[in-house]
Design a protein around this motif. Structure first.
Motif, mmCIF file in Angstrom:
data_model
loop_
_atom_site.group_PDB
_atom_site.id
_atom_site.type_symbol
_atom_site.label_atom_id
_atom_site.label_comp_id
_atom_site.label_asym_id
_atom_site.label_seq_id
_atom_site.Cartn_x
_atom_site.Cartn_y
_atom_site.Cartn_z
ATOM 1 N N VAL A 15 0.824 -1.208 0.000
ATOM 2 C CA VAL A 15 0.000 0.000 0.000
ATOM 3 C C VAL A 15 0.861 1.262 0.000
ATOM 4 N N CYS A 16 1.798 1.381 0.963
ATOM 5 C CA CYS A 16 2.529 2.643 1.132
ATOM 6 C C CYS A 16 4.026 2.556 0.836
ATOM 7 N N GLY A 17 4.569 1.354 0.718
ATOM 8 C CA GLY A 17 5.978 1.208 0.383
ATOM 9 C C GLY A 17 6.927 1.102 1.559
ATOM 10 N N LYS A 18 6.431 1.229 2.804
ATOM 11 C CA LYS A 18 7.307 1.100 3.969
ATOM 12 C C LYS A 18 7.996 -0.268 3.921
ATOM 13 N N ILE A 19 9.289 -0.295 4.211
ATOM 14 C CA ILE A 19 10.073 -1.524 4.112
ATOM 15 C C ILE A 19 9.845 -2.427 5.320
ATOM 16 N N HIS A 20 9.607 -3.722 5.044
ATOM 17 C CA HIS A 20 9.460 -4.755 6.075
ATOM 18 C C HIS A 20 10.440 -5.873 5.785
ATOM 19 N N THR A 21 10.958 -6.468 6.842
ATOM 20 C CA THR A 21 11.855 -7.610 6.710
ATOM 21 C C THR A 21 11.014 -8.878 6.728
ATOM 22 N N HIS A 58 -3.075 -0.779 7.638
ATOM 23 C CA HIS A 58 -3.884 -0.700 6.419
ATOM 24 C C HIS A 58 -5.055 -1.682 6.496
ATOM 25 N N SER A 59 -6.217 -1.228 6.051
ATOM 26 C CA SER A 59 -7.409 -2.071 6.060
ATOM 27 C C SER A 59 -7.335 -3.114 4.958
ATOM 28 N N LYS A 60 -8.189 -4.104 5.059
ATOM 29 C CA LYS A 60 -8.269 -5.151 4.035
ATOM 30 C C LYS A 60 -8.625 -4.540 2.679
ATOM 31 N N GLU A 64 -6.482 -4.827 -0.781
ATOM 32 C CA GLU A 64 -7.080 -5.379 -2.000
ATOM 33 C C GLU A 64 -7.001 -4.393 -3.159
ATOM 34 N N THR A 65 -7.197 -3.109 -2.874
ATOM 35 C CA THR A 65 -7.090 -2.079 -3.912
ATOM 36 C C THR A 65 -5.661 -1.993 -4.434
ATOM 37 N N ALA A 66 -4.695 -2.036 -3.525
ATOM 38 C CA ALA A 66 -3.281 -1.985 -3.927
ATOM 39 C C ALA A 66 -2.903 -3.214 -4.745
ATOM 40 N N LEU A 67 -3.390 -4.383 -4.360
ATOM 41 C CA LEU A 67 -3.111 -5.605 -5.125
ATOM 42 C C LEU A 67 -3.675 -5.498 -6.539
ATOM 43 N N ALA A 68 -4.899 -4.992 -6.658
ATOM 44 C CA ALA A 68 -5.517 -4.844 -7.981
ATOM 45 C C ALA A 68 -4.742 -3.849 -8.843
#
Length: 82
Positions: A15-21, A58-60, A64-68
């Motif tokens: 959704v926002c690009g924040k980096i996660h390990t 982030h909500s579900k 889902e919007t970001a995935l689409a």
């Protein structure tokens, strides 16, 4: 017998690009078997082809919007595989 390969990878929130390990397990043939987010504030976005992450805030619907947006047609691909 060939062994699975465990890798620590950096992935941005869908959704926002924040980096996660993430800890990602790959089969000997290179197919992703499983993954988990090891950094605080992140969660796995279920996708059997690639490791994806999002922030817990982030909500579900946002995910889902970001995935689409990032993977158009993904829903049809998953429906056809079942």
């Amino acid at each position: 017998m060939t062994e699975n390969k465990n890798m620590v990878e950096q992935h941005g929130c869908i959704v926002c690009g924040k980096i996660h390990t993430m800890l990602v397990v790959y089969s000997a043939s290179g197919k992703m078997i499983d993954c988990t987010v090891t950094s605080t504030g992140g969660r796995v976005v279920m996708d059997k082809l690639r490791p994806l992450a999002s922030c817990n805030m982030h909500s579900k619907a946002e995910v889902e919007t970001a995935l689409a947006r990032h993977y158009p047609g993904m829903e049809e691909e998953e429906d056809n595989e079942e």
